[in-house]
Design an enzyme around this catalytic site. Structure first.
Site, PDB file in Angstrom:
ATOM      1  N   ASP A  41       0.847  -1.054   0.166  1.00  0.00           N
ATOM      2  CA  ASP A  41       0.026   0.035  -0.228  1.00  0.00           C
ATOM      3  C   ASP A  41       0.986   1.345   0.066  1.00  0.00           C
ATOM      4  O   ASP A  41       1.447   1.444   1.051  1.00  0.00           O
ATOM      5  CB  ASP A  41      -0.943  -0.059   1.311  1.00  0.00           C
ATOM      6  CG  ASP A  41      -1.869   1.106   1.280  1.00  0.00           C
ATOM      7  OD1 ASP A  41      -3.116   0.962   0.897  1.00  0.00           O
ATOM      8  OD2 ASP A  41      -1.353   2.222   1.611  1.00  0.00           O
ATOM      9  N   TYR A  48       3.318   9.717  -0.706  1.00  0.00           N
ATOM     10  CA  TYR A  48       4.366   9.213   0.059  1.00  0.00           C
ATOM     11  C   TYR A  48       5.776   9.277  -0.332  1.00  0.00           C
ATOM     12  O   TYR A  48       6.663   9.227  -0.059  1.00  0.00           O
ATOM     13  CB  TYR A  48       4.330   7.604   0.382  1.00  0.00           C
ATOM     14  CG  TYR A  48       3.173   7.248   1.168  1.00  0.00           C
ATOM     15  CD1 TYR A  48       2.344   8.212   1.643  1.00  0.00           C
ATOM     16  CD2 TYR A  48       2.651   5.947   1.191  1.00  0.00           C
ATOM     17  CE1 TYR A  48       1.063   7.670   2.345  1.00  0.00           C
ATOM     18  CE2 TYR A  48       1.591   5.395   1.844  1.00  0.00           C
ATOM     19  CZ  TYR A  48       0.879   6.284   2.471  1.00  0.00           C
ATOM     20  OH  TYR A  48      -0.388   5.719   2.940  1.00  0.00           O
ATOM     21  N   LYS A  54      -2.612   5.934  -4.074  1.00  0.00           N
ATOM     22  CA  LYS A  54      -3.770   6.889  -3.721  1.00  0.00           C
ATOM     23  C   LYS A  54      -3.608   8.218  -4.464  1.00  0.00           C
ATOM     24  O   LYS A  54      -2.269   8.739  -4.369  1.00  0.00           O
ATOM     25  CB  LYS A  54      -3.679   7.127  -2.399  1.00  0.00           C
ATOM     26  CG  LYS A  54      -3.788   5.784  -1.407  1.00  0.00           C
ATOM     27  CD  LYS A  54      -3.910   6.050   0.113  1.00  0.00           C
ATOM     28  CE  LYS A  54      -3.477   4.648   0.795  1.00  0.00           C
ATOM     29  NZ  LYS A  54      -1.922   4.414   0.910  1.00  0.00           N
ATOM     30  N   HIS A  97      -7.110  10.032  -1.520  1.00  0.00           N
ATOM     31  CA  HIS A  97      -6.488   9.773  -0.269  1.00  0.00           C
ATOM     32  C   HIS A  97      -7.113  10.586   0.972  1.00  0.00           C
ATOM     33  O   HIS A  97      -7.379  10.096   1.962  1.00  0.00           O
ATOM     34  CB  HIS A  97      -5.034  10.479  -0.610  1.00  0.00           C
ATOM     35  CG  HIS A  97      -3.968   9.962   0.633  1.00  0.00           C
ATOM     36  ND1 HIS A  97      -2.743   9.797   0.200  1.00  0.00           N
ATOM     37  CD2 HIS A  97      -4.240   9.559   1.709  1.00  0.00           C
ATOM     38  CE1 HIS A  97      -2.028   9.211   1.371  1.00  0.00           C
ATOM     39  NE2 HIS A  97      -2.860   9.067   2.255  1.00  0.00           N
TER      40      HIS A  97
END
Ligand code: A2P
Length: 303
Positions: free
Chosen positions: A66, A71, A96, A129
């Protein structure tokens, strides 16, 4: 022979086989697909460590990763996928949509960019997200419609949301008729997040629990969790993960340490009693237990 067995069991779509000889169950989603209930989350894994961490996880038997555009480490995930030699249908990959990419064309371009970094033709699951109800004129419905289009265009198998509150879920379903496969929400013993859980279930979507270890915080040293861990002969982290799995949540704890990656996976050889389960559930502190931002007010847009 072993390879044959692995493929046979994998193809049954019910179980994935782990290197350690354990099984991870798969959860059926409302779009006729399924997802491994356990995986690796890479939030806060630095980009320059991501390939190593994901590669170590794959070696241990993890098959579900994930990540997120936010990120900043999709390329590291992609490098690990490439060097793993694993077949595409052996792994499950989620990413996301970043908060600064909600407009239709930008969102569509962003998924193509993610696929490029991941080295994939399509992801298994693409999520909004954050709903950002105070941004984009409060219009997360158009963003959701865009994800449905991306699924129709074949760039993602499943679509879902993250951090959606009950009213956000009600609104996207009422206005588009498209039900998310999952809602990825903060959930751990100190923050049960029951209203969002119930709304997710009401719509036939599955809960993905982020920060199942409470971000390495208080639950790991909570006396109730410690006592259960002592009795079952496992670590506090293993107890917390098993508790989440037993509730039916999809979880993907993050660790950058190989021994913790291994330990976090090693949670299928013990059982929690009904008393353990309710004692841990009773640790809920309501809103005071929330560690991340409140989705109703979170409005951060990266540059
Ligand atoms: P680290 O990466 O240094 O191992 P969550 O998934 O709930 O956000 O929790 C992740 C946090 O928990 C990280 O700080 C991670 O640190 C820590 N963590 C992960 N696995 C374990 C474990 N088995 N025992 C203790 N802490 C852990």
């Amino acid at each position: 022979m072993f390879q044959f067995l692995v493929e046979k069991i994998w193809n049954s779509q019910r179980w994935s086989v782990l290197a350690l000889g354990m099984t991870i169950s798969r959860i059926d989603l409302n779009d006729s697909t399924s997802i491994p209930q356990f995986g690796l989350g890479v939030w806060q894994v630095p980009q320059d460590e991501t390939e190593r961490v994901v590669s170590e996880a794959f070696e241990l038997g993890y098959r579900h990763v994930d990540t997120a555009q936010m990120y900043g480490n999709e390329a590291g995930v992609g490098a690990a996928i490439k060097s793993s030699g694993l077949a595409r249908d052996e792994i499950y990959v989620t990413t996301k949509l970043n908060n600064n990419r909600h407009e239709k064309q930008i969102a569509k371009d962003s998924l193509r960019e993610s696929l490029d970094k991941l080295g994939l033709d399509k992801v298994d699951l693409f999520l909004i997200h954050w709903p950002l109800p105070t941004q984009y004129d409060g219009d997360f419905v158009s963003t959701w419609q865009t994800l449905a289009e991306l699924r129709d265009e074949g760039l993602t198998t499943s679509i879902g949301v993250s951090n959606f509150q009950p009213d956000h879920l009600d609104r996207i379903v009422a206005e588009t008729g498209v039900v998310p496969a999952v809602n990825q929400i903060e959930a751990h013993p100190y923050f049960a997040n029951d209203a969002a859980r119930a709304a997710t279930a009401k719509h036939g979507a599955k809960v993905e629990a982020w920060s199942p270890l409470g971000q390495g915080g208080g639950e790991l040293s909570d006396p109730v969790v410690k006592e259960v861990a002592r009795r079952v002969g496992k670590s506090e982290a293993q107890v917390l993960l098993r508790w989440a799995i037993d509730r039916g949540d999809i979880v993907f704890p993050k660790s950058t340490h190989k021994e913790r990656l291994a330990a976090n996976l090693d949670i299928f050889d013990f059982e929690l009693t009904a008393d353990d389960v309710s004692a841990i559930a009773a640790l809920d502190k309501g809103e005071a237990g929330r560690q991340g931002p409140n989705p109703d007010t979170f409005d951060w847009i990266p540059d």
